[in-house]
Motif scaffolding. Structure first.
Motif, PDB file in Angstrom:
ATOM      1  N   MET A 100      10.397  13.814 -29.605  1.00 48.42           N
ATOM      2  CA  MET A 100      10.085  14.141 -28.275  1.00 48.42           C
ATOM      3  C   MET A 100      10.965  14.730 -27.296  1.00 48.42           C
ATOM      4  N   PRO A 101      10.793  15.862 -27.202  1.00 41.33           N
ATOM      5  CA  PRO A 101      12.111  16.553 -26.516  1.00 41.33           C
ATOM      6  C   PRO A 101      12.322  15.911 -25.583  1.00 41.33           C
ATOM      7  N   GLY A 102      13.663  16.176 -24.969  1.00 43.09           N
ATOM      8  CA  GLY A 102      14.201  16.192 -23.803  1.00 43.09           C
ATOM      9  C   GLY A 102      14.373  14.998 -23.243  1.00 43.09           C
ATOM     10  N   LEU A 103      13.794  13.697 -24.515  1.00 41.19           N
ATOM     11  CA  LEU A 103      14.138  12.134 -24.924  1.00 41.19           C
ATOM     12  C   LEU A 103      15.211  11.646 -25.676  1.00 41.19           C
ATOM     13  N   SER A 104      16.184  10.642 -25.328  1.00 45.94           N
ATOM     14  CA  SER A 104      16.529  10.160 -26.482  1.00 45.94           C
ATOM     15  C   SER A 104      15.976   9.123 -26.881  1.00 45.94           C
ATOM     16  N   GLY A 105      16.564   8.893 -28.241  1.00 50.82           N
ATOM     17  CA  GLY A 105      15.912   7.532 -29.443  1.00 50.82           C
ATOM     18  C   GLY A 105      15.443   6.427 -28.142  1.00 50.82           C
ATOM     19  N   ARG A 106      16.249   6.140 -27.384  1.00 53.73           N
ATOM     20  CA  ARG A 106      16.044   5.065 -26.681  1.00 53.73           C
ATOM     21  C   ARG A 106      14.982   4.926 -25.998  1.00 53.73           C
ATOM     22  N   GLU A 107      14.879   6.532 -24.713  1.00 52.87           N
ATOM     23  CA  GLU A 107      13.419   6.859 -24.304  1.00 52.87           C
ATOM     24  C   GLU A 107      12.536   6.230 -24.891  1.00 52.87           C
ATOM     25  N   VAL A 108      12.950   7.135 -26.054  1.00 52.93           N
ATOM     26  CA  VAL A 108      10.982   7.161 -27.352  1.00 52.93           C
ATOM     27  C   VAL A 108      11.082   5.558 -27.169  1.00 52.93           C
ATOM     28  N   MET A 109      11.609   5.015 -28.204  1.00 52.12           N
ATOM     29  CA  MET A 109      11.664   3.683 -28.461  1.00 52.12           C
ATOM     30  C   MET A 109      11.164   2.690 -27.307  1.00 52.12           C
ATOM     31  N   GLU A 110      11.946   2.716 -25.342  1.00 55.86           N
ATOM     32  CA  GLU A 110      11.267   2.411 -24.349  1.00 55.86           C
ATOM     33  C   GLU A 110       9.937   2.441 -24.147  1.00 55.86           C
ATOM     34  N   ARG A 111       9.386   3.913 -24.069  1.00 59.21           N
ATOM     35  CA  ARG A 111       7.961   4.317 -24.103  1.00 59.21           C
ATOM     36  C   ARG A 111       6.616   4.094 -24.925  1.00 59.21           C
ATOM     37  N   ILE A 112       7.556   4.198 -26.277  1.00 61.60           N
ATOM     38  CA  ILE A 112       7.227   3.249 -27.489  1.00 61.60           C
ATOM     39  C   ILE A 112       5.906   1.805 -27.176  1.00 61.60           C
ATOM     40  N   HIS A 113       6.971   0.484 -27.069  1.00 60.52           N
ATOM     41  CA  HIS A 113       7.620  -0.535 -26.972  1.00 60.52           C
ATOM     42  C   HIS A 113       6.873  -0.609 -25.727  1.00 60.52           C
ATOM     43  N   ALA A 114       6.300   0.267 -24.595  1.00 58.19           N
ATOM     44  CA  ALA A 114       5.689  -0.062 -23.624  1.00 58.19           C
ATOM     45  C   ALA A 114       4.260  -0.369 -24.223  1.00 58.19           C
ATOM     46  N   GLU A 115       3.400   0.621 -25.048  1.00 58.80           N
ATOM     47  CA  GLU A 115       3.005   0.343 -25.960  1.00 58.80           C
ATOM     48  C   GLU A 115       2.221  -0.371 -26.815  1.00 58.80           C
ATOM     49  N   ASP A 116       3.685  -0.632 -27.300  1.00 60.87           N
ATOM     50  CA  ASP A 116       3.455  -2.303 -28.030  1.00 60.87           C
ATOM     51  C   ASP A 116       4.772  -2.341 -28.081  1.00 60.87           C
ATOM     52  N   SER A 117       4.607  -3.934 -28.439  1.00 60.69           N
ATOM     53  CA  SER A 117       6.061  -3.666 -28.614  1.00 60.69           C
ATOM     54  C   SER A 117       6.780  -4.930 -29.874  1.00 60.69           C
ATOM     55  N   VAL A 118       6.023  -4.888 -30.224  1.00 57.86           N
ATOM     56  CA  VAL A 118       6.815  -5.064 -31.426  1.00 57.86           C
ATOM     57  C   VAL A 118       6.750  -4.494 -32.675  1.00 57.86           C
TER      58      VAL A 118
END
Length: 71
Positions: A1-19
């Protein structure tokens, strides 16, 4: 995801599926990568440079841990 940090990508994915597990890779020391973030979030970190065998071992640990949680 261009323009996002690894943490931001993780947070977006965890918003959909936290496991969903994450494995971060960094050339910085664990102190510089905020070890509390990694340990606190249940995220694994592999230090660069690493051998493919080390990467495979980390992925195996993550998969095995997920398998135990699902049982």
């Amino acid at each position: 995801m261009p323009g996002l940090s690894g943490r931001e990508v993780m947070e977006r994915i965890h918003a959909e599926d936290s496991v969903i597990p994450f494995l971060f890779s960094s050339g910085y020391s664990s102190d510089a990568v905020h070890a509390n973030f990694v340990a606190g979030e249940g995220v694994r970190l592999i230090q660069k440079p690493y051998r493919k065998e080390d990467l495979l071992a980390e992925v195996r640990l993550i998969l095995d841990a997920r398998s135990c949680q699902e049982s």
